[in-house]
Motif scaffolding. Structure first.
Motif, mmCIF file in Angstrom:
data_model
loop_
_atom_site.group_PDB
_atom_site.id
_atom_site.type_symbol
_atom_site.label_atom_id
_atom_site.label_comp_id
_atom_site.label_asym_id
_atom_site.label_seq_id
_atom_site.Cartn_x
_atom_site.Cartn_y
_atom_site.Cartn_z
ATOM 1 N N TYR A 136 29.909 -12.367 86.789
ATOM 2 C CA TYR A 136 29.130 -11.126 86.691
ATOM 3 C C TYR A 136 27.745 -11.404 86.114
ATOM 4 C CZ TYR A 136 33.556 -8.472 87.164
ATOM 5 O OH TYR A 136 34.741 -7.940 87.586
ATOM 6 N N ARG A 187 24.037 -11.395 87.999
ATOM 7 C CA ARG A 187 22.983 -10.473 87.528
ATOM 8 C C ARG A 187 21.688 -11.213 87.203
ATOM 9 N NH1 ARG A 187 27.118 -7.072 85.269
ATOM 10 N NH2 ARG A 187 27.347 -8.416 83.463
ATOM 11 N N VAL A 212 20.071 -11.927 90.632
ATOM 12 C CA VAL A 212 19.613 -10.692 91.288
ATOM 13 C C VAL A 212 18.426 -10.093 90.522
ATOM 14 C CG1 VAL A 212 20.249 -8.313 91.891
ATOM 15 C CG2 VAL A 212 21.803 -10.190 92.433
ATOM 16 N N THR A 213 18.479 -10.137 89.190
ATOM 17 C CA THR A 213 17.361 -9.591 88.407
ATOM 18 C C THR A 213 16.077 -10.384 88.664
ATOM 19 O OG1 THR A 213 18.875 -8.854 86.679
ATOM 20 C CG2 THR A 213 16.558 -9.010 86.081
ATOM 21 N N VAL A 235 21.612 -4.495 94.740
ATOM 22 C CA VAL A 235 22.442 -4.643 93.538
ATOM 23 C C VAL A 235 23.494 -5.723 93.788
ATOM 24 C CG1 VAL A 235 22.172 -2.301 92.656
ATOM 25 C CG2 VAL A 235 23.964 -2.781 94.320
ATOM 26 N N PRO A 236 24.034 -6.288 92.716
ATOM 27 C CA PRO A 236 25.074 -7.299 92.888
ATOM 28 C C PRO A 236 26.298 -6.734 93.601
ATOM 29 C CG PRO A 236 24.240 -7.328 90.637
ATOM 30 C CD PRO A 236 23.676 -6.099 91.298
ATOM 31 N N TYR A 266 29.873 -7.137 92.991
ATOM 32 C CA TYR A 266 30.857 -7.687 92.046
ATOM 33 C C TYR A 266 32.248 -7.740 92.667
ATOM 34 C CZ TYR A 266 27.215 -6.167 88.722
ATOM 35 O OH TYR A 266 26.053 -5.963 88.058
ATOM 36 N N VAL A 272 20.637 -3.660 85.676
ATOM 37 C CA VAL A 272 20.170 -4.387 86.859
ATOM 38 C C VAL A 272 19.814 -3.402 87.981
ATOM 39 C CG1 VAL A 272 22.408 -4.913 87.936
ATOM 40 C CG2 VAL A 272 20.540 -6.485 88.223
ATOM 41 N N ILE A 281 19.034 -8.954 81.230
ATOM 42 C CA ILE A 281 18.380 -8.273 82.351
ATOM 43 C C ILE A 281 16.891 -8.088 82.048
ATOM 44 C CG2 ILE A 281 18.355 -6.238 83.843
ATOM 45 C CD1 ILE A 281 20.947 -7.990 83.992
#
Ligand SMILES: [Zn+2]
Lengths: 236, 337
Positions: A69, A73, A76-77, A211-212, A214, B56, B94
């Motif tokens: 997770y 993130r 992706v961020t 968005v991820p 998950y 995020v 983040i």
């Protein structure tokens, strides 16, 4: 086209820079070091080594999960913030797809595997048709035992890829026997360049909406939903 | 000449995704906060994994809005300031990675900011600081007395040894069956009740500026249980008032002593619990008539987590030449120095 690819979804850090004609650079670091510390400096030095600046980038491709997770993130961020602030397109690709490369010249299916602990895996089923990656079964999370029951129905060889395939190797061989084939140590590494090739062909999403994936709900949410269900059935 | 430094702030240490642009360390050009509180209410507290997931989803939207409302582009910005800790590690990551990406993409300086330094610097968005000063920081996660002799220098002279004041509020509220977050409910009940129930005050050793609230919390729970066993019904309002008075007595008495001992010219109140009416009233009573000290309490919107405070604290770091590199990481246990 200068495409930056970021994959921090599992233990290895995998980044690449490519265009339509060539892979310009690819970095793979398989250490226990934190992606949050390592990823940005690695991207910076990779760009420097091919004399490109961030402003030269024209597309970002990112591994969107499944996987760790936190790891997903971080990637992706970084990816969505870079894409947003540079005003360039962003494409999010399954992290499992980064492990399908060895299947390109394999006659059968490719099954990339991430260990999800307690006998579970994140996995999916892919194949190459005329050099193009095709998804056969959706990325999923579940017991490896159940997944193998599905795979045994298939009448073709299956190439298992990813470092974590080793965790399940005995279990897979016990169930699938000769039907199962395993990739080499070198080919078990996620390849950002592979993700890049896939991401170059895909339609970009809206940056804010990326968005991820998950696959799993957060544990607290699962528990909360169970409680709601119980409460409902008591009332009903 | 007025200071025109433009700092973009990003804050994601807990359950608010926030971004802001501040000019000269004192003037808010935008202050965007996307709160997740509705999402966490059903769990009775902040769930770290859910908080990270929200961050995020929100981070680029919030930063975009901050620049838009400030009517600036990223090229106008002098540096990016981001909370590096303390806080929830997954949540911090983040903001930190978003800030790194922006700084890298535009070759802007990157500045990691301590969350508590941010809370303290929220005050500078209301009133210029005069040194030496003492800041009382009270929030869900913190109860601290910080001495500042100059900009950017922090000396923690007192801190909680167990629960933060805000944490004690939430736990007592839960015992009283009040919804999360409990602080405002206790504060409201306390206004209606009388502090007639005897509860302890943890002064600790002579001269200590440290705090402890877990004993008080247990005492409230015991008082409730004992009454229940006797078949008595305690008035929740009186219990809230008694609990609140105990907390405020200790906070304000220790603060008053710190202010005198260090000859502070200002007392800055910081953190979400600064929104508490009981605490505000008592601080006003205690300090307002004193000519030797100026009491500053920021408005509620600047007391709770926001990014303007991070940009304000980041401005000082920027001016003092402090920079972070791209190995900047979320640090949940970061010390204030
Ligand atoms: Zn805070």
């Amino acid at each position: 086209m200068n495409v930056l690819v970021i994959d921090t979804s599992a233990a290895p850090l995998s980044i690449a820079l490519l265009n339509e004609h060539a892979v310009l650079a690819e970095t793979l670091i398989n250490s226990k070091k934190n992606h949050s510390i390592q990823a940005m400096p690695a991207i910076e030095s990779m760009l420097q080594s091919v004399d490109l600046s961030p402003k030269d980038l024209t597309r970002i491709v990112v591994a969107k999960g499944p996987g760790s997770y936190t790891g997903v993130r971080i990637g992706v961020t970084l990816a969505k913030t870079l894409a947003w602030t540079l005003s360039i397109p962003l494409v999010a690709v399954s992290s499992l797809a980064a492990l399908t490369g060895p299947g390109r010249y394999f006659n059968g299916f490719v099954c990339p595997v991430f260990n999800a602990r307690r006998g579970q895996a994140y996995t999916g089923l892919y194949t190459y048709k005329n050099q193009e990656l095709v998804q056969v079964k959706e990325d999923m999370n579940g017991l490896m035992e159940d997944w193998l029951d599905e795979l045994i129905e298939l009448d073709e060889k299956i190439l298992f890829t990813g470092q974590d395939a080793a965790v399940f190797r005995e279990q897979i061989e016990a169930k699938l026997g000769d039907q199962a084939v395993f990739a080499s140590l070198a080919e078990n590494m996620p390849r950002a360049a592979e993700l890049g090739l896939i991401g170059m062909q895909m339609e970009p999403g809206h940056v804010h909406d990326v968005v991820p994936n998950y696959i799993r709900m957060a544990e607290a949410e699962t528990k909360w939903l169970e409680q709601q269900k119980k409460a409902d059935s008591h009332e009903g | 000449m007025t200071n025109q430094t433009l700092i973009l702030g990003i804050e994601t240490s807990c359950d608010e995704t926030a971004s802001s642009v501040v000019r000269g360390g004192t003037e808010i050009l935008s202050n965007i906060v996307s709160s997740q509180i509705e999402s966490h209410k059903r769990f009775g507290g902040v769930v770290p994994e859910i908080a990270s997931r929200h961050h995020v989803e929100q981070v680029t939207i919030v930063v975009e809005e901050a620049l838009k409302q400030a009517e600036l582009t990223i090229e106008d910005i002098d540096a990016i300031a981001v909370t590096e800790g303390p806080g929830l590690v997954g949540a911090l990551l983040i903001g930190v990675n978003a800030a790194k990406a922006i700084a890298f993409a535009h070759s802007k300086p990157l500045i990691g900011v301590h969350h508590i330094a941010g809370h303290i610097y929220a005050n500078r968005l209301c009133k210029e600081m005069t040194f030496p000063l003492v800041s009382l920081v009270v929030s869900g996660g913190h109860t601290e007395l910080v001495l500042m002799k100059e900009h950017g220098s922090y000396e923690v002279i007192g801190e909680t040894r167990d629960d933060a004041a805000g944490e004690a509020y939430d736990k007592v509220a839960r015992t009283l069956g009040l919804p999360y977050p409990g602080g405002p409910h206790i504060d409201r009940l306390a206004q209606e009740g009388k502090p007639v129930i005897k509860l302890p005050r943890a002064w600790l050793e002579e001269g200590s500026f440290d705090f402890s609230f877990s004993g008080l919390k247990s005492s409230v729970i015991n008082t409730l249980h004992n009454a229940e066993q006797r078949g008595e019904q305690l008035d929740a309002k009186d219990l809230a008032a008694s609990f609140q008075e105990s907390v405020i007595d200790v906070l304000v008495t220790k603060t008053e002593r710190a202010v005198s001992q260090f000859g502070a010219k200002q007392l800055l109140v910081a953190g979400g619990v600064a929104a508490n009416k009981g605490l505000r009233d008592r601080l006003n009573e205690t300090f307002n008539d004193r000519a030797d000290i100026e009491l500053v309490i920021p408005p509620l919107s600047l007391c709770t987590d926001n990014a303007a405070m991070i940009a304000a604290a980041g401005t000082i770091s920027y001016e003092q030449g402090k920079r972070s590199d791209y190995t900047l990481n979320g640090n949940p246990g970061l010390e204030l120095r």
